[in-house]
Design an enzyme around this catalytic site. Structure first.
Site, PDB file in Angstrom:
ATOM      1  N   LYS A   1       0.840  -1.201   0.000  1.00 23.11           N
ATOM      2  CA  LYS A   1       0.000   0.000   0.000  1.00 23.11           C
ATOM      3  C   LYS A   1       0.873   1.249   0.000  1.00 23.11           C
ATOM      4  O   LYS A   1       0.623   2.208  -0.727  1.00 23.11           O
ATOM      5  CB  LYS A   1      -0.942  -0.015   1.220  1.00 23.11           C
ATOM      6  CG  LYS A   1      -2.037  -1.056   1.092  1.00 23.11           C
ATOM      7  CD  LYS A   1      -2.794  -1.302   2.390  1.00 23.11           C
ATOM      8  CE  LYS A   1      -3.784  -2.459   2.203  1.00 23.11           C
ATOM      9  NZ  LYS A   1      -4.496  -2.846   3.429  1.00 23.11           N
TER      10      LYS A   1
ATOM     11  N   GLN B   1      -4.801  -1.508   9.593  1.00 17.54           N
ATOM     12  CA  GLN B   1      -4.688  -2.851   9.012  1.00 17.54           C
ATOM     13  C   GLN B   1      -5.269  -3.893   9.971  1.00 17.54           C
ATOM     14  O   GLN B   1      -4.970  -3.891  11.166  1.00 17.54           O
ATOM     15  CB  GLN B   1      -3.212  -3.142   8.708  1.00 17.54           C
ATOM     16  CG  GLN B   1      -2.977  -4.421   7.946  1.00 17.54           C
ATOM     17  CD  GLN B   1      -3.545  -4.413   6.522  1.00 17.54           C
ATOM     18  OE1 GLN B   1      -3.616  -3.372   5.879  1.00 17.54           O
ATOM     19  NE2 GLN B   1      -3.963  -5.567   6.048  1.00 17.54           N
TER      20      GLN B   1
ATOM     21  N   ASP C   1     -11.102   2.572   3.948  1.00 15.67           N
ATOM     22  CA  ASP C   1     -11.438   1.145   3.865  1.00 15.67           C
ATOM     23  C   ASP C   1     -12.939   0.958   3.632  1.00 15.67           C
ATOM     24  O   ASP C   1     -13.379  -0.125   3.274  1.00 15.67           O
ATOM     25  CB  ASP C   1     -11.087   0.440   5.186  1.00 15.67           C
ATOM     26  CG  ASP C   1      -9.744  -0.268   5.140  1.00 15.67           C
ATOM     27  OD1 ASP C   1      -9.408  -0.812   4.076  1.00 15.67           O
ATOM     28  OD2 ASP C   1      -9.054  -0.269   6.174  1.00 15.67           O
TER      29      ASP C   1
END
Ligand code: GUN
Length: 283
Positions: A51, A95, A118
């Site tokens: 990422k 995460q 997200d």
């Protein structure tokens, strides 16, 4: 049979986004993504690194916060509070998975929905439920799958789609987005009766279980489109999906490989969401 090349499509998208980033920078706006990782999960480390690298490629500032495994929930909440207020941070990504002492739901709720790249916050996922997500965020993996289908000119409207897997990150939001796109959707899980028969009904079969070899050739309708979200290590330590690629590709009309399929598109969609967040903050 067509290989749905996620790598090529992700490169194409990144090229488009790079132009957008340059445009924003001309106006003095620099997009920024904060990625928070707690603990030493090996897979998470690789995802986070990917990422960060993708951000760098297209000119998004990225900052990775690595917290130790025993980090208290309070400390993580404090960091999120700080990132919520920080104007140089357009998007925040924590995460998953998180260590046991941290309540994942509490963390998701603490992220400012305007920075929730997200699309995990109930406010954002609720908009997907209602089909109102257009101007905001889309969950990255489902969005990546729909983008593969769209850019490969695969029709969704009126198609029978079977999704194997019902996670909050992939299966469930994907089902909503496929419904919104006009598919007739069946969502299966590990306890589903007659999984083979259900899969045989699919014009578009999507597997997101995390079980190597789950989807075999006898489960595929002739000419079906097969999307493999699985990321598994086989006995030889090689990265493989849920689908028996070699055999299934003889029956399917199109299939995503692993690696080189959905994974790279997930990261591309994260970049898309980060730019959306930047534009939202600078309307
Ligand atoms: N862990 C596995 N997939 C994801 C994802 O898409 N986002 C986050 N934050 N964590 C993950």
């Amino acid at each position: 049979m067509k290989i749905l090349d996620g790598k090529k499509l992700a490169e194409e998208i990144k090229k488009e986004l790079k132009v957008e980033v340059l445009e924003l920078k001309k106006n003095g706006i620099v997009p920024g993504l904060a990625v928070v990782m707690v603990g030493d999960d090996e897979a998470s480390k690789i995802y986070v690194e990917n990422k960060k690298r993708a951000c760098e490629e297209i000119g998004i500032n990225s900052e990775v916060y690595e917290l130790e495994e025993k980090t208290e929930e309070e400390k993580l909440l404090k960091l999120i509070g700080k990132l919520n207020k920080d104007e140089t941070v357009s998007g925040i990504l924590v995460q998953l998975p998180l260590p046991k002492q941290i309540d994942k739901e509490k963390i998701i709720l603490a992220i400012d929905p305007k920075k929730d790249v997200d699309c995990f916050h109930p406010e954002n996922i609720g908009k997907i439920f209602l089909g109102l997500g257009q101007e905001k965020f889309f969950p990255c993996t489902p969005a990546g799958i729909l983008e593969i289908l769209k850019r490969s000119e695969i029709e969704i409207i009126g198609k029978d789609s079977v999704i194997v897997g019902r996670s909050n990150i992939v299966g469930k939001p994907l089902a909503l987005m496929m419904i919104n796109a006009g598919a007739t959707v069946t969502v299966c899980n590990s306890k589903t009766k007659n999984l083979k028969e259900k899969c045989l009904g699919a014009d578009i079969l999507i597997s997101a279980v995390g079980h190597a070899g789950l989807i075999t050739a006898d489960m595929i309708k002739q000419g079906a489109v097969v999307v493999d979200v699985g990321m598994n290590r086989n006995k030889e330590g090689k990265l493989v999906g849920d689908v028996d690629f070699l055999q299934v590709s003889k029956i399917a009309s199109a299939i995503t490989p692993v690696p080189g399929g959905v994974g790279l598109m997930t990261v591309a969609m994260l970049l898309c969401n980060t730019l959306r967040a930047t534009k939202l903050a600078n309307k």
